[in-house]
Design an enzyme around this catalytic site. Sequence first.
Site, PDB file in Angstrom:
ATOM      1  CG  HIS A 365      33.388  24.887  50.744  1.00  0.00           C
ATOM      2  ND1 HIS A 365      33.103  24.077  51.826  1.00  0.00           N
ATOM      3  CD2 HIS A 365      32.758  24.318  49.693  1.00  0.00           C
ATOM      4  CE1 HIS A 365      32.348  23.068  51.439  1.00  0.00           C
ATOM      5  NE2 HIS A 365      32.130  23.185  50.144  1.00  0.00           N
ATOM      6  CE  LYS A 556      43.304  23.802  62.343  1.00  0.00           C
ATOM      7  NZ  LYS A 556      41.894  23.506  62.183  1.00  0.00           N
ATOM      8  NE  ARG A 557      43.530  24.847  52.732  1.00  0.00           N
ATOM      9  CZ  ARG A 557      43.260  26.160  52.679  1.00  0.00           C
ATOM     10  NH1 ARG A 557      44.172  27.018  52.240  1.00  0.00           N
ATOM     11  NH2 ARG A 557      42.079  26.619  53.075  1.00  0.00           N
ATOM     12  CE  LYS A 562      42.874  26.096  56.848  1.00  0.00           C
ATOM     13  NZ  LYS A 562      41.518  25.777  57.323  1.00  0.00           N
ATOM     14  CB  THR A 666      35.177  18.804  58.755  1.00  0.00           C
ATOM     15  OG1 THR A 666      36.367  18.746  57.955  1.00  0.00           O
ATOM     16  CG2 THR A 666      34.043  19.396  57.928  1.00  0.00           C
ATOM     17  CE  LYS A 670      36.963  14.973  59.464  1.00  0.00           C
ATOM     18  NZ  LYS A 670      37.952  15.424  58.465  1.00  0.00           N
TER      19      LYS A 670
END
Length: 818
Positions: A365, A556-557, A562, A666, A670
């Site tokens: 991942h 998100k985390r 990110k 993901t 969504k």
Amino acid sequence: MTHTSAPSAAREHTVESFTREFLREVNFGQGVDLDRASTNDKYLALARTVRAYLTTRWLETLRTQRREQKKAVAYMSAEFLLGRQLDNNLLATDLDDIARDSLSQLGIDLDELREAEIEPGLGNGGLGRLAACFVDSLATENVPSIGYGIRYEYGIFRQRFEDGRQVEEPDEWLRLGSPWEMPHPENAVNVGFGGRVEAWTDESGRAHRRWMPDWHVTGVPYNYMVPGYRNGRVNTLRLWSARATQAFDLAIFNAGDYTDAVRAQTQAENISKVLYPEDSTPQGKELRLQQQYFFVACSLRDFVEKVLPEDYDLHRLPERITFQLNDTHPVIAVPELMRLLIDDRGWEWEDAWAVTQKVFAYTCHTLLPEALEVWPVDLLGRLLPRHLEIIYRINEEFLEQVREAFPGDMLRERHMSIIAEEPVRSVRMAYLATVAGSKVNGVAELHSQLLRDKVLSDFAEMYPHKFTNVTNGVTPRRFMALSNPRLSALITEAIGEGWLTDLERLRELEPLADDAEFRRRFREVKDHNRVRFADVIAARDGIEISPDAMVDAMVKRLHEYKRQSLKLLHIVSLYERITSGALPLADVTPRTFVFGAKAAPGYVRAKETIALINAVGRTINADTSLEGRLKVAFPANYNVTLAEKLIPAADLSEQISLAGKEASGTGNMKFALNGALTVGTDDGANVEIRQLVGDDHFFLFGMDEPAVSDLQASGYRSASYYEQDRDLRAALDMIASGAFTGGERGSFVSSITGSLIERDRFMALADFRAYVDAQERVEAHWADQEAWTRSAVLNVARTGYFSSDRSIRDYLARIWNA
């Protein structure tokens, strides 16, 4: 995969029978009269009423599997971020209308009981939510399966903000009871730790090794039922809770040492106390390894001894099961299965290894080297000495194969060794999983390509047949039917029933993107969802936002790759240009920037970023001269329950990681499925989203992965971007001046700005100008609401590929052969 139909709840249950069962649970389950029952009493009674309906089908599913002995999948994951269960189970069983009518006759509001449910915090983010989507789809696709994980007593921490800074509190999700779980202490498993390994010889003179642990922990299984969508199948999720083998020493207690009397209990229960204990200390690292071994040891023993028939020939194990390793956390299962077969069953090494290589498959991942777990040899040897011996032998035999395949290539041999020599002698768990697994898959096309070409390139050259791709997906039951009922109803009206289990049918919506009336109704749904989200965060967090403004979401985390920092620089740049007069207020698109993120407790830079986002938000939100055109909303403790309200409301989805760093994502799926447009880099599954929805309906910006690699190789100097871009320099200078921190220029402010200008590991400054330009394209498109709505409809219509049902079918075809 064929979907079998099951008798609908409406035919099996009436409102009257449901009411009788509910009242029985209130009286005899909770021990109260209805007029004295609390909201929690009523919620628990309702949950158990629904659970009883599920249990009938669960037991039938288990009986069928025992009778037919079909090949199954065991999904092994350290996280299962389930979300609330009541809604999902009502939907899956088609009991929603019956439950609502029954409770209404009793003067009870079903929605009030829904809100009483506490979400289990058994995951950190995308990894755990993916696991939850997959077990849902396994059941919906009629695949015999079992999920294995840990029943964390506190799970991921509960986040709150104190002066804008993250504070972690225990997430007491079990404090009012968990009606969806069923404990089975009679099926407990003992797990050893520490000790030594002994050599011994049997009567025939054959040499053996056996592990003599110093201490043991008992694993107690808790079963959760996982229903397929209205097809009669109910699979099992089995989570393990750690208990002491001897929890209480009466003699020590009677001697007056009350603390020592329960010391063993405390030490054992720490193993399943908290998801991802802080591992910046040696004790934290050891506890995390204990967790990983604990749950895989329990799970393997459970499957071999409890799930399989007593007389089952384990040489045929690959015909009955694939153990899917969800990232590196469960990879210690490889030497554990070898130990069970060799030491406990007396197998020869070659036979055990042949079976082991066929029953495991590994999902990677990440592309970040630091996220590929390694365990120091010293720690492994102290905690699991026999397993370290087995790993050494696996590595020796593997390196012999490397030497045969690439004679004389010592550098390759060193690169591929499961044992890393520097900086500390360690076991590389991703390498162990790749050597032992029958398949290795990435989770998006780009990610899988980079795994083959860069991260695990030597292994891909040696084992090309092992590498494949399965792009992630999300369950449309939770993230469309449950979270966005109005959009779901509009879709059903347009294309009919059945799309929830055949999401590619959303393609039938494409012609309606050009239908003005359909676009109007689509906008009404989005407007309603914005109002709903505004109401939720006003009540939940005291945050007031305008439901008329664009909802620009980045949830998100919190991690540097990110690039929440890039989003923040865009916000600050907008604010600076407004306050300096460079951007007339009349030209500013009203936006609500919504952040949702938790930072790992020991991740200092991530926590500093949260503090800065909140500081910027306080200043902007308090500035009346903006006339409410810009708003920053950062609700604390973002979770699945809040996601179900935000995602349907979002207009713009921020997917802005540095290209080549995000495995898949993901959240991006969504948002697109619920009609948000994406601004993003060509990274992870963004690539596939853009290809499907089309460039005109996706705001692409920034470097692609080859350009990132080239810039890194040529020597990236972030300060040059700061020096050359007026808006970027002004934004960073504004932050550094203390404009958002009451004049305070030191501490975390200088740390963040200094790091970006001097180092900028994830190249936010290099992509800043392209990102700002993309945001200007966003505003131009938003100004034409008919065009924007058309793009939103096409995003929904063209992203049916991202169903987790399709992901599971890909796993079945490419990896599991189940």
